[in-house]
Design an enzyme around this catalytic site. Structure first.
Site, PDB file in Angstrom:
ATOM      1  CB  THR A  17      30.165  21.568   9.098  1.00  0.00           C
ATOM      2  OG1 THR A  17      29.936  22.709   9.852  1.00  0.00           O
ATOM      3  CG2 THR A  17      30.584  20.404   9.873  1.00  0.00           C
ATOM      4  CG  ASP A  18      28.434  22.533   4.054  1.00  0.00           C
ATOM      5  OD1 ASP A  18      27.590  22.223   4.843  1.00  0.00           O
ATOM      6  OD2 ASP A  18      28.256  21.844   3.067  1.00  0.00           O
ATOM      7  CB  ALA A  19      25.640  27.110   5.677  1.00  0.00           C
TER       8      ALA A  19
END
Length: 140
Positions: A17-19
């Site tokens: 995932t991203d942030a």
């Protein structure tokens, strides 16, 4: 042999995932790759066997992806793979990613058959080609 609706389960981990906890777009490619690899293995053709017995590897040549909805951290996904068309030196897979009954992504992936040593295009050996051709599920 596997049924026409082959799918491979995966879970979304932090590293995917991203942030914001949403699956990073490039990570979907890894999910699709794993499902195609497991589809081939389920047919009796693991990648090492193809390389060793046929001097053959498959490499992605082209992809068309349609991102419909995001996957998120901890989601349990099903990644499907089906052979849409087998050509002499390439194959086209139809793939999708679902979260339960929700369709998140559709993909069409063309892989090229390559000589394992030289990485040059080559024909799929006849016995393998015939077996793959019999597994085609043309688009409706």
């Amino acid at each position: 042999m596997v049924d026409a609706a082959f799918s491979w389960p995966t879970r979304v981990y932090w590293e995917d995932t991203d942030a914001g906890g949403v699956v990073y777009h490039a990570q979907y490619l890894a999910f699709l790759e794993r499902a195609r690899t497991e589809w081939m293995r389920a047919q009796g053709y693991g990648q090492e066997l193809l390389r060793r017995e046929y001097d053959l590897v498959f490499a992605v040549r082209a992809m068309q992806l349609d991102f419909l909805k995001p996957a998120r951290l901890d989601d349990a996904l099903e990644v499907s793979a089906g052979l849409q068309e087998c050509r002499r030196a390439s194959a086209i897979f139809a793939q999708a990613i679902h979260r339960g009954s929700e369709l998140l992504l559709t993909a069409q992936v063309r892989v090229a058959a390559l000589d394992a040593g030289a990485f040059r295009p080559r024909a799929i050996p006849p016995p393998l080609f015939d077996q793959l051709k019999a597994l085609e599920q043309p688009a409706s």
